[in-house]
Design a protein around this motif. Structure first.
Motif, mmCIF file in Angstrom:
data_model
loop_
_atom_site.group_PDB
_atom_site.id
_atom_site.type_symbol
_atom_site.label_atom_id
_atom_site.label_comp_id
_atom_site.label_asym_id
_atom_site.label_seq_id
_atom_site.Cartn_x
_atom_site.Cartn_y
_atom_site.Cartn_z
ATOM 1 N N SER A 388 38.452 -5.993 -2.136
ATOM 2 C CA SER A 388 37.035 -5.815 -1.834
ATOM 3 C C SER A 388 36.308 -4.999 -2.887
ATOM 4 O O SER A 388 35.202 -4.552 -2.675
ATOM 5 C CB SER A 388 36.879 -5.147 -0.455
ATOM 6 O OG SER A 388 37.490 -3.887 -0.477
ATOM 7 N N GLN A 389 36.967 -4.774 -4.028
ATOM 8 C CA GLN A 389 36.355 -3.908 -5.017
ATOM 9 C C GLN A 389 35.345 -4.631 -5.899
ATOM 10 O O GLN A 389 34.458 -4.021 -6.454
ATOM 11 C CB GLN A 389 37.437 -3.277 -5.896
ATOM 12 C CG GLN A 389 38.388 -2.377 -5.134
ATOM 13 C CD GLN A 389 37.661 -1.266 -4.414
ATOM 14 O OE1 GLN A 389 36.878 -0.557 -5.043
ATOM 15 N NE2 GLN A 389 37.881 -1.117 -3.142
ATOM 16 N N THR A 390 35.528 -5.928 -6.057
ATOM 17 C CA THR A 390 34.609 -6.661 -6.927
ATOM 18 C C THR A 390 33.394 -7.118 -6.149
ATOM 19 O O THR A 390 33.501 -7.546 -5.012
ATOM 20 C CB THR A 390 35.318 -7.883 -7.524
ATOM 21 O OG1 THR A 390 35.788 -8.704 -6.457
ATOM 22 C CG2 THR A 390 36.484 -7.446 -8.390
ATOM 23 N N GLU A 391 32.254 -6.996 -6.781
ATOM 24 C CA GLU A 391 31.018 -7.414 -6.113
ATOM 25 C C GLU A 391 30.197 -8.204 -7.109
ATOM 26 O O GLU A 391 29.614 -7.640 -8.036
ATOM 27 C CB GLU A 391 30.222 -6.205 -5.613
ATOM 28 C CG GLU A 391 28.984 -6.614 -4.833
ATOM 29 C CD GLU A 391 28.281 -5.402 -4.234
ATOM 30 O OE1 GLU A 391 27.122 -5.162 -4.627
ATOM 31 O OE2 GLU A 391 28.879 -4.705 -3.400
ATOM 32 N N PRO A 392 30.148 -9.521 -6.970
ATOM 33 C CA PRO A 392 29.426 -10.334 -7.945
ATOM 34 C C PRO A 392 27.928 -10.081 -7.901
ATOM 35 O O PRO A 392 27.384 -9.645 -6.892
ATOM 36 C CB PRO A 392 29.754 -11.775 -7.504
ATOM 37 C CG PRO A 392 30.051 -11.655 -6.043
ATOM 38 C CD PRO A 392 30.699 -10.328 -5.866
ATOM 39 N N GLY A 393 27.286 -10.370 -9.000
ATOM 40 C CA GLY A 393 25.840 -10.244 -9.040
ATOM 41 C C GLY A 393 25.160 -11.475 -8.496
ATOM 42 O O GLY A 393 25.768 -12.287 -7.810
ATOM 43 N N PHE A 445 14.457 -4.925 -11.526
ATOM 44 C CA PHE A 445 13.543 -3.782 -11.472
ATOM 45 C C PHE A 445 14.326 -2.473 -11.413
ATOM 46 O O PHE A 445 13.973 -1.499 -12.080
ATOM 47 C CB PHE A 445 12.630 -3.912 -10.265
ATOM 48 C CG PHE A 445 11.542 -2.879 -10.217
ATOM 49 C CD1 PHE A 445 10.385 -3.033 -10.963
ATOM 50 C CD2 PHE A 445 11.669 -1.745 -9.429
ATOM 51 C CE1 PHE A 445 9.386 -2.072 -10.931
ATOM 52 C CE2 PHE A 445 10.679 -0.788 -9.382
ATOM 53 C CZ PHE A 445 9.531 -0.948 -10.132
ATOM 54 N N LEU A 446 15.404 -2.439 -10.615
ATOM 55 C CA LEU A 446 16.219 -1.230 -10.516
ATOM 56 C C LEU A 446 16.845 -0.876 -11.863
ATOM 57 O O LEU A 446 16.958 0.306 -12.223
ATOM 58 C CB LEU A 446 17.302 -1.414 -9.454
ATOM 59 C CG LEU A 446 16.826 -1.423 -7.991
ATOM 60 C CD1 LEU A 446 17.983 -1.760 -7.063
ATOM 61 C CD2 LEU A 446 16.215 -0.074 -7.611
ATOM 62 N N GLN A 447 17.267 -1.894 -12.605
ATOM 63 C CA GLN A 447 17.844 -1.648 -13.927
ATOM 64 C C GLN A 447 16.821 -1.033 -14.873
ATOM 65 O O GLN A 447 17.145 -0.157 -15.690
ATOM 66 C CB GLN A 447 18.383 -2.953 -14.509
ATOM 67 C CG GLN A 447 19.616 -3.488 -13.794
ATOM 68 C CD GLN A 447 20.010 -4.868 -14.279
ATOM 69 O OE1 GLN A 447 19.270 -5.523 -15.001
ATOM 70 N NE2 GLN A 447 21.194 -5.330 -13.876
ATOM 71 N N GLY A 464 22.941 8.041 -9.149
ATOM 72 C CA GLY A 464 22.340 7.291 -8.045
ATOM 73 C C GLY A 464 21.862 5.918 -8.478
ATOM 74 O O GLY A 464 22.120 4.904 -7.813
ATOM 75 N N SER A 465 21.178 5.837 -9.627
ATOM 76 C CA SER A 465 20.649 4.554 -10.093
ATOM 77 C C SER A 465 21.770 3.628 -10.567
ATOM 78 O O SER A 465 21.718 2.419 -10.360
ATOM 79 C CB SER A 465 19.639 4.781 -11.220
ATOM 80 O OG SER A 465 20.248 5.483 -12.299
ATOM 81 N N ARG A 471 26.460 -2.030 -7.725
ATOM 82 C CA ARG A 471 26.666 -2.673 -6.429
ATOM 83 C C ARG A 471 25.408 -3.440 -6.035
ATOM 84 O O ARG A 471 24.676 -3.047 -5.128
ATOM 85 C CB ARG A 471 26.980 -1.627 -5.364
ATOM 86 C CG ARG A 471 28.294 -0.903 -5.572
ATOM 87 C CD ARG A 471 29.455 -1.768 -5.174
ATOM 88 N NE ARG A 471 30.725 -1.036 -5.176
ATOM 89 C CZ ARG A 471 31.870 -1.536 -4.777
ATOM 90 N NH1 ARG A 471 31.903 -2.780 -4.356
ATOM 91 N NH2 ARG A 471 32.968 -0.812 -4.801
ATOM 92 N N PRO A 472 25.106 -4.539 -6.721
ATOM 93 C CA PRO A 472 23.818 -5.224 -6.491
ATOM 94 C C PRO A 472 23.663 -5.756 -5.061
ATOM 95 O O PRO A 472 22.583 -5.670 -4.491
ATOM 96 C CB PRO A 472 23.835 -6.359 -7.511
ATOM 97 C CG PRO A 472 25.273 -6.557 -7.861
ATOM 98 C CD PRO A 472 25.900 -5.211 -7.757
ATOM 99 N N ARG A 473 24.732 -6.289 -4.496
ATOM 100 C CA ARG A 473 24.594 -6.844 -3.148
ATOM 101 C C ARG A 473 24.330 -5.748 -2.117
ATOM 102 O O ARG A 473 23.528 -5.921 -1.198
ATOM 103 C CB ARG A 473 25.841 -7.643 -2.775
ATOM 104 C CG ARG A 473 25.987 -8.925 -3.584
ATOM 105 C CD ARG A 473 27.155 -9.765 -3.091
ATOM 106 N NE ARG A 473 27.284 -10.968 -3.907
ATOM 107 C CZ ARG A 473 26.609 -12.088 -3.684
ATOM 108 N NH1 ARG A 473 25.768 -12.164 -2.688
ATOM 109 N NH2 ARG A 473 26.785 -13.137 -4.469
ATOM 110 N N ARG A 474 25.014 -4.646 -2.275
ATOM 111 C CA ARG A 474 24.779 -3.525 -1.375
ATOM 112 C C ARG A 474 23.358 -2.983 -1.536
ATOM 113 O O ARG A 474 22.674 -2.660 -0.558
ATOM 114 C CB ARG A 474 25.803 -2.420 -1.660
ATOM 115 C CG ARG A 474 25.738 -1.257 -0.683
ATOM 116 C CD ARG A 474 26.800 -0.232 -1.032
ATOM 117 N NE ARG A 474 26.532 0.365 -2.352
ATOM 118 C CZ ARG A 474 27.443 0.998 -3.064
ATOM 119 N NH1 ARG A 474 28.681 1.072 -2.633
ATOM 120 N NH2 ARG A 474 27.126 1.526 -4.238
#
Length: 841
Positions: A388-393, A445-447, A464-465, A471-474
């Protein structure tokens, strides 16, 4: 056995994650409550109109409906001779003021002995009225309300003023006596014709056919043979079909409720996604023990069903309570504007079952993707620490798909002209398009603001940023409820503000005298008894009155469409009102109306039906079809039907009706309006039941009616924001649980609990900032699409208003809700035991 085990495992998981389960359930509850409340109000409105149609229409299959001023009695013989008709019964229907009763009362002039063939009368006491006497028959409920009895007299406002009618009988509270919630009076047709100045006239002919299956064919046959001076309709069309404005409002109710449900679906999806991620090892063990993919999916579905059942049941109860509150808010507006009387919200067992199934189905849909992903993971992969460590964009195709859906839905609203399913689907399409399109925009925008966060908050801001970026999905799961909630709130607040401000500006322009004499609000379908010409002359003689003009409002059928008809004494009204003339100039418009057979039309009529200045309209009148020249187009927001402004002298000439509904008065300079108001009230109170009000109060009353209707949507905006806030809280809690290892590592390298809380606060602040920035263009698209759609469907050209203060207030409320929602997750993050969470590493 495995079905029982699935339920046990689902309950065990929720027992470990009580708060998350509660928050997810609350989001479903809030959305379901909003949907139930709005649908309950809509169903009650529809049921009330259908019930009125059944009570008043009785056994009739068709009704020949006359325009204002009635049709000649000779038409009855022509209808009776039409092949296929079993019977035709005449009646006269008007709304009039009755002393001791609030508002308007329906007055039915009927031929006793014949009308029983159509409607059900159950005499409780006394006898039926005699045709040439001033006698009436009333429901027993009406007598109870006024504490009267058979033998008493009731004063009814007629064209001769208030007149006494003797109550000779009462009806049991059933059948036709329940019409208009019991506010109905029956009198002989002959007396009704004399009382209301309609000698030898009828307003309705109820038709019973030999073969009910021939209703559509007979409707067409009668319409062709009787001409366009009358309307041949079914009883349901007479009382059961809401007018265009009400239909528009009911469609918006559906859209708002479904948007709330969509946000709840998003929250449930996010919760189930994380629930599946947390249970990967458990699923791997179950797969190793022989559970198949379908059984894993079923286990996830059971968890979603538990949330759906609990949330839906609570939502049904809360929604029923809220529906009654909504009805109390708009009851007066429904009665005044749409002539609908509803005593309570009506729900059936079938309604509750449908709503409950909808809530559970929504939860199942939201769990489908997580369940599918869980079932597709192999046992070895599921039990891996790194599974569960990988989180795709987010893939680029999402932007293309979301943008295409957003654009297509917007084009449907801009170029569509239907209030049906397509309109509701397009509104939901905008929300779905935003949900698909905005995540890539959100991450981008966050980037871009990551350097700003580091500059402002140092290393804590950087961490924080970067956590949001990694973790884009989160991040999207936490920020999207904020974005969508604010976008919906801003968009619809802007639309409602545009409606209210445009309407208020129009009301102020057309109602500018000092005093107004009125019986109550008059609409296209109310068919109220007017005030006599003699009253106008009497008012002009009152001390201090400089000018007085009468106004009549009624309706006509033009090319099969209902149109409002408003009559003004333009020679006087020119000095009393300041209409919003679109074309030509205002002076040219006034001068043209001084000539016979010239009319103004509303901008809404011009847009909807493609009518232009210089064209001629063939308007049906009691004296045949007359051509009138369109000499001006004016803004008018009194009705979605479209309006025709006619010189009162033309109306008297062709309709033979000199009555009016309102009197506008302007006073001599220096004369106190309160002084003249007191004189008029004292002079008129014995002869007429009217209200003499200050023009400012009359304007405020009309604006208040419009605002009361809009309050329904303000309520839904609050519900949507509540669902969004609950979703954000849930996502923040999930975020903390997912970041336990990261937080533990930071604690090991020296981060304090205060810095951990600060880091989480910065994350939430950045998410809120991104959400509000991206919500503005989404809201602008919603407001523009709604405004253009309103123009296409209703012909209303709204001025664009941006409610900055309301938007700031909504943003502050959302910020407060989000700020409070982060308190517990931040505290929980600061209490993470670094040794415990890193032990497995």
């Amino acid at each position: 056995m495995r079905e029982l085990l699935s339920i046990k495992l689902a309950l065990a998981y929720f027992q470990r994650r009580k708060l998350r389960a509660l928050l997810t359930m609350l989001s479903v509850t809030a959305a379901m409550a909003a949907l139930v409340a709005l649908q309950g109000l809509n169903h009650s409105i529809s049921d009330a109109r259908r019930e009125a149609a059944g009570l008043l229409g009785g056994k009739a299959h068709l009704e020949v409906k006359a325009p204002q001023g009635g049709i000649n009695e000779s038409l009855l013989a022509k209808v009776e001779k039409t092949p296929g008709i079993e019977s035709a019964v005449p009646s006269l229907r008007n709304s009039a003021q009755v002393r001791k009763l609030p508002g308007f009362t329906l007055i039915m002039g009927v031929v006793f002995g014949e009308d029983e063939e159509i409607r059900s009368y159950q005499l409780k006491q006394g006898r039926l009225p005699i045709k040439d006497r001033q006698e009436i028959l009333v429901p027993n409920e009406l007598l109870r309300e006024i504490q009267g009895q058979v033998g008493d007299s009731l004063q009814i406002q007629t064209m001769q003023g208030m007149r006494d009618f003797t109550v000779v009988g009462s009806l049991a509270d059933s059948g036709v006596a329940r019409t208009n919630q019991g506010a109905v009076v029956f009198m002989p047709l002959l007396m009704a014709q004399k009382a209301f100045g309609l000698e030898d006239k009828l307003s309705c002919i109820s038709v019973v056919l030999h073969n009910p299956a021939d209703t559509p064919a007979m409707q067409k046959t009668l319409g062709e043979s009787l001409g366009n001076g009358v309307e041949v309709i079914t009883p349901l069309q007479q009382n059961g079909e809401p007018d265009k404005m009400l239909r528009f409002l009911m469609s918006l109710d559906n859209v708002y409720g479904l948007i709330g449900l969509f946000l709840a679906l998003y929250v449930v999806y996010n919760s189930m996604r994380v629930a599946v991620s947390e249970q990967n090892r458990q699923f791997g063990i179950l797969r190793a023990l022989g559970w198949g993919q379908w059984e894993i999916r079923k286990l996830v579905a059971v968890q979603a069903m538990i949330i759906g059942v609990a949330g839906s049941l609570l939502g049904l109860g809360l929604g029923t309570y809220l529906a009654e509150g909504l009805l109390n808010t708009v009851r007066d507006s429904l009665s005044e504007v749409f002539k609908i009387s509803i005593s309570h919200i009506r729900f059936t067992a079938g309604d509750y079952a449908a709503f409950g199934l909808m809530g559970m189905f929504t939860c199942l849909i939201s769990a489908w993707l997580p369940a599918r992903g869980a079932a597709d993971i192999s046992p070895v992969e599921a039990m891996s620490n790194r599974s569960s460590q990988t989180e795709p964009g987010y893939l680029g195709w999402r932007a293309v798909l979301g943008g295409g859906l957003f654009l297509a839905s917007g084009l449907i609203l801009i170029y569509g002209n239907s209030l049906g399913f397509l309109f509701q689907a397009a509104m939901l399409g905008i929300m779905l398009g935003a949900a698909v399109l905005m995540p890539p925009c959100f991450i981008f925008f966050l980037q871009k603001i990551e350097p700003l966060a580091e500059k402002l908050f140092g290393l804590t801001g950087r961490l924080g940023s970067s956590s949001l970026r990694c973790r884009p999905r989160r991040s999207v799961a936490t920020g999207m409820p904020i974005l969508l909630g604010l976008a919906v709130a801003f968009g619809f607040l802007g639309t409602l503000t545009s409606v209210n401000e445009t309407f208020s500006h129009w009301v102020s322009s057309v109602i500018s005298p000092d005093l107004v004499i009125t019986q109550g609000l008059q609409t296209f379908s109310s068919n109220q008894v007017g005030l006599p010409e003699s009253l106008l002359e009497r008012v002009r003689q009152v001390e201090g009155v400089k000018a007085a003009a009468g106004l009549r409002t009624t309706g006509i059928q033009w090319q099969g469409n209902p149109i409002d008809l408003q009559m003004y004494d333009f020679s006087v009204d020119r000095h009393l009102m300041d209409p919003l003339v679109v074309e030509p100039s205002k002076d040219e418009a006034w001068e043209a109306m001084a000539r016979e057979k010239n009319i103004w039309i509303s901008q809404s009529l011009a847009i909807k039906y493609g009518v232009h200045r210089g064209e001629k309209l063939k308007i049906p009148t009691p004296n045949g079809t007359i051509e009138f020249s369109v000499v001006a187009v004016v803004k008018d927001f009194s009705s979605y039907n479209g309006s025709v402004y006619m010189n009162r002298q033309d109306y008297i000439r062709y309709w033979r009706d000199s009555s009016f509904d309102y009197i506008y008065l302007t006073l001599e300079p220096g004369v106190s309006p309160a002084f003249v108001q007191e004189l008029l009230e004292g002079s008129l109170k014995n002869d007429f039941r009217t209200q003499v009000v200050l023009a400012s109060e009359f304007r405020e009353g009309m604006i208040s009616l419009n605002s009361d209707i809009c309050n329904i949507f303000n309520f839904i905006i609050i519900i949507i924001l509540l669902v969004a806030a609950v979703g954000t809280t849930n996502s923040l809690l999930i975020s903390v649980l997912e970041k336990r290892r990261e937080i533990g590592a930071l604690r090991v390298v020296g981060y304090t609990r205060g810095q951990i809380r600060g880091m989480l606060m910065i994350e939430v602040g950045l998410l809120f900032f991104a959400g509000i920035v991206l919500a503005i263009p989404t809201a602008a698209a919603i407001q523009i699409a709604c405004t253009v759609f309103d123009k296409n469907v209703n012909g209303w050209v709204l001025d664009i208003y941006i409610p900055w203060l309301k938007m700031i207030g909504v943003s502050a409320a959302m910020f407060l809700a989000v700020g409070l929602s982060v308190v517990y997750p931040a505290w929980l993050a600061s209490r993470v035991d670094s040794a415990q969470v890193l032990h497995s590493e």
